[in-house]
Write a protein that holds these residues in place. Structure first.
Motif, PDB file in Angstrom:
ATOM      1  N   PRO A 216       2.172  15.198 106.306  1.00 34.92           N
ATOM      2  CA  PRO A 216       2.658  15.334 107.684  1.00 34.92           C
ATOM      3  C   PRO A 216       3.880  14.451 107.905  1.00 34.92           C
ATOM      4  CG  PRO A 216       0.734  13.915 107.636  1.00 34.92           C
ATOM      5  CD  PRO A 216       0.920  14.432 106.229  1.00 34.92           C
ATOM      6  N   SER A 217       4.769  14.870 108.793  1.00 34.86           N
ATOM      7  CA  SER A 217       6.001  14.117 109.105  1.00 34.86           C
ATOM      8  C   SER A 217       6.770  13.776 107.839  1.00 34.86           C
ATOM      9  CB  SER A 217       5.666  12.842 109.889  1.00 34.86           C
ATOM     10  OG  SER A 217       5.049  13.151 111.123  1.00 34.86           O
ATOM     11  N   PHE A 218       6.855  14.736 106.926  1.00 31.60           N
ATOM     12  CA  PHE A 218       7.488  14.515 105.627  1.00 31.60           C
ATOM     13  C   PHE A 218       8.981  14.206 105.767  1.00 31.60           C
ATOM     14  CE2 PHE A 218       9.812  16.090 101.932  1.00 31.60           C
ATOM     15  CZ  PHE A 218       9.127  15.495 100.884  1.00 31.60           C
ATOM     16  N   PHE A 219       9.686  14.939 106.637  1.00 28.79           N
ATOM     17  CA  PHE A 219      11.129  14.766 106.772  1.00 28.79           C
ATOM     18  C   PHE A 219      11.511  13.641 107.724  1.00 28.79           C
ATOM     19  CE2 PHE A 219      10.375  19.179 105.597  1.00 28.79           C
ATOM     20  CZ  PHE A 219      11.173  19.285 104.470  1.00 28.79           C
ATOM     21  N   GLY A 220      10.563  13.142 108.500  1.00 26.57           N
ATOM     22  CA  GLY A 220      10.838  12.070 109.440  1.00 26.57           C
ATOM     23  C   GLY A 220       9.892  12.143 110.627  1.00 26.57           C
ATOM     24  N   ASP A 221      10.072  11.238 111.594  1.00 26.79           N
ATOM     25  CA  ASP A 221       9.155  11.200 112.729  1.00 26.79           C
ATOM     26  C   ASP A 221       9.370  12.410 113.642  1.00 26.79           C
ATOM     27  OD1 ASP A 221      11.211  10.626 114.686  1.00 26.79           O
ATOM     28  OD2 ASP A 221      11.182   8.555 113.990  1.00 26.79           O
ATOM     29  N   LYS A 222       8.405  12.632 114.524  1.00 28.10           N
ATOM     30  CA  LYS A 222       8.412  13.823 115.371  1.00 28.10           C
ATOM     31  C   LYS A 222       9.542  13.818 116.391  1.00 28.10           C
ATOM     32  CE  LYS A 222       3.511  14.920 114.941  1.00 28.10           C
ATOM     33  NZ  LYS A 222       2.238  15.171 115.657  1.00 28.10           N
ATOM     34  N   THR A 223      10.033  12.633 116.740  1.00 29.60           N
ATOM     35  CA  THR A 223      11.146  12.572 117.676  1.00 29.60           C
ATOM     36  C   THR A 223      12.388  13.243 117.089  1.00 29.60           C
ATOM     37  OG1 THR A 223      10.326  10.498 118.593  1.00 29.60           O
ATOM     38  CG2 THR A 223      12.626  11.043 119.008  1.00 29.60           C
ATOM     39  N   LEU A 224      12.646  13.008 115.816  1.00 35.90           N
ATOM     40  CA  LEU A 224      13.820  13.580 115.152  1.00 35.90           C
ATOM     41  C   LEU A 224      13.603  15.024 114.714  1.00 35.90           C
ATOM     42  CD1 LEU A 224      14.928  10.569 112.910  1.00 35.90           C
ATOM     43  CD2 LEU A 224      16.052  11.398 114.984  1.00 35.90           C
ATOM     44  N   PHE A 225      12.435  15.308 114.103  1.00 32.76           N
ATOM     45  CA  PHE A 225      12.214  16.602 113.467  1.00 32.76           C
ATOM     46  C   PHE A 225      11.060  17.404 114.050  1.00 32.76           C
ATOM     47  CE2 PHE A 225      14.428  14.064 110.273  1.00 32.76           C
ATOM     48  CZ  PHE A 225      15.429  14.929 109.885  1.00 32.76           C
ATOM     49  N   GLY A 226      10.418  16.942 115.102  1.00 35.62           N
ATOM     50  CA  GLY A 226       9.282  17.658 115.653  1.00 35.62           C
ATOM     51  C   GLY A 226       8.128  17.680 114.663  1.00 35.62           C
ATOM     52  N   ASN A 227       7.283  18.693 114.744  1.00 33.87           N
ATOM     53  CA  ASN A 227       6.189  18.842 113.785  1.00 33.87           C
ATOM     54  C   ASN A 227       6.760  19.325 112.462  1.00 33.87           C
ATOM     55  OD1 ASN A 227       4.099  18.179 115.641  1.00 33.87           O
ATOM     56  ND2 ASN A 227       4.281  20.220 116.536  1.00 33.87           N
ATOM     57  N   ASN A 228       6.679  18.503 111.444  1.00 29.56           N
ATOM     58  CA  ASN A 228       7.232  18.865 110.136  1.00 29.56           C
ATOM     59  C   ASN A 228       6.283  18.467 109.027  1.00 29.56           C
ATOM     60  OD1 ASN A 228       8.519  16.113 108.836  1.00 29.56           O
ATOM     61  ND2 ASN A 228       8.586  16.070 111.080  1.00 29.56           N
ATOM     62  N   THR A 229       6.091  19.345 108.067  1.00 32.24           N
ATOM     63  CA  THR A 229       5.117  19.126 106.995  1.00 32.24           C
ATOM     64  C   THR A 229       5.614  19.704 105.676  1.00 32.24           C
ATOM     65  OG1 THR A 229       3.962  21.212 107.445  1.00 32.24           O
ATOM     66  CG2 THR A 229       3.150  19.254 108.585  1.00 32.24           C
ATOM     67  N   VAL A 230       5.029  19.193 104.595  1.00 34.62           N
ATOM     68  CA  VAL A 230       5.127  19.816 103.273  1.00 34.62           C
ATOM     69  C   VAL A 230       3.708  19.953 102.738  1.00 34.62           C
ATOM     70  CG1 VAL A 230       5.854  19.530 100.877  1.00 34.62           C
ATOM     71  CG2 VAL A 230       7.457  19.039 102.713  1.00 34.62           C
ATOM     72  N   ILE A 231       3.370  21.139 102.270  1.00 33.54           N
ATOM     73  CA  ILE A 231       2.058  21.416 101.681  1.00 33.54           C
ATOM     74  C   ILE A 231       2.264  21.933 100.265  1.00 33.54           C
ATOM     75  CG2 ILE A 231       0.000  22.896 101.782  1.00 33.54           C
ATOM     76  CD1 ILE A 231       0.296  22.897 104.820  1.00 33.54           C
ATOM     77  N   ASP A 232       1.493  21.422  99.325  1.00 33.34           N
ATOM     78  CA  ASP A 232       1.541  21.953  97.964  1.00 33.34           C
ATOM     79  C   ASP A 232       0.145  22.346  97.506  1.00 33.34           C
ATOM     80  OD1 ASP A 232       0.443  19.711  95.853  1.00 33.34           O
ATOM     81  OD2 ASP A 232       1.413  18.742  97.554  1.00 33.34           O
TER      82      ASP A 232
END
Length: 204
Positions: free
Chosen positions: A81-97
């Motif tokens: 969760p928050s892989f690309f950065g915090d939610k303020t900058l990128f909103g809900n962001n994830t990486v799943i493998d």
């Protein structure tokens, strides 16, 4: 977030179901927590993702089996969760493998009781990225792509059925994906690639 948690629950349930089947093949299940660090080559509004995402928390579960404790297969599920950065900058962001791997190890001390097992692993599978909103360009992006991973680690058993597992692996997409970042050539294509270090309990 909810989809990631559902996938984690389903994967964990499958691992528990198939663990007894793998018993003759020295099966194992290992829930883990770790840290992801790496690069996606992306820049948006002057903000580099390679500087943002380092050290983001990841968690997941790995399950598999090894014939005579030497060679076998494993399935690895990871959620960041928050892989690309915090939610303020990128909103809900994830990486799943979700990777299917070959694993090769050396059971020092045998397959029963206390002992250690260094191993190497590698394979291919799904690498999903998602970004939804935020202040950096208000990015909306979701990609399901193929990727590969390779790495190694050590399983150390205190007793017959329980121990600890330390793991370091590299994950990378096969192709560039549109993450909504402005890359140096001026397009929106970025390559998802990162290292992941993790530690967890291992049951066999």
């Amino acid at each position: 977030m909810q989809r990631g948690l559902k996938a984690l629950i389903v994967t964990g349930a499958m691992a528990l179901v198939f663990a007894p089947i793998q018993a003759r093949a020295d099966g194992f299940v290992s829930p883990w927590i770790g840290s992801a660090f790496g690069s996606c080559d992306g820049v948006s509004n002057g903000v580099s993702t390679s500087e943002i995402q380092n050290g983001q928390t990841s968690f997941g579960v790995t399950a598999g089996g090894m014939g005579k404790g030497i060679i076998g297969g494993e399935v690895d599920f990871g959620y960041s969760p928050s892989f690309f950065g915090d939610k303020t900058l990128f909103g809900n962001n994830t990486v799943i493998d979700l990777m299917a791997n070959l694993i090769v190890g050396i059971p020092v001390g045998g397959q029963h009781g206390a002992g250690i097992r260094p191993y190497v692993t590698g394979g291919v599978g799904l690498l999903r990225t998602q970004i939804d909103g935020g202040t950096v360009g208000n990015i909306q992006s979701s990609n399901n792509g193929m990727g590969w991973n390779a790495g190694g680690g050590v399983m150390g058993y205190f007793a017959q059925h329980i121990g600890m597992r330390g793991d370091l692996r590299y994950l990378r997409g096969f192709t560039d994906t549109d993450l909504g970042f402005v890359t140096p050539p001026g397009d929106n294509l970025s390559t998802t690639r990162f290292w992941r270090a993790s530690i967890g309990v291992v049951f066999r």
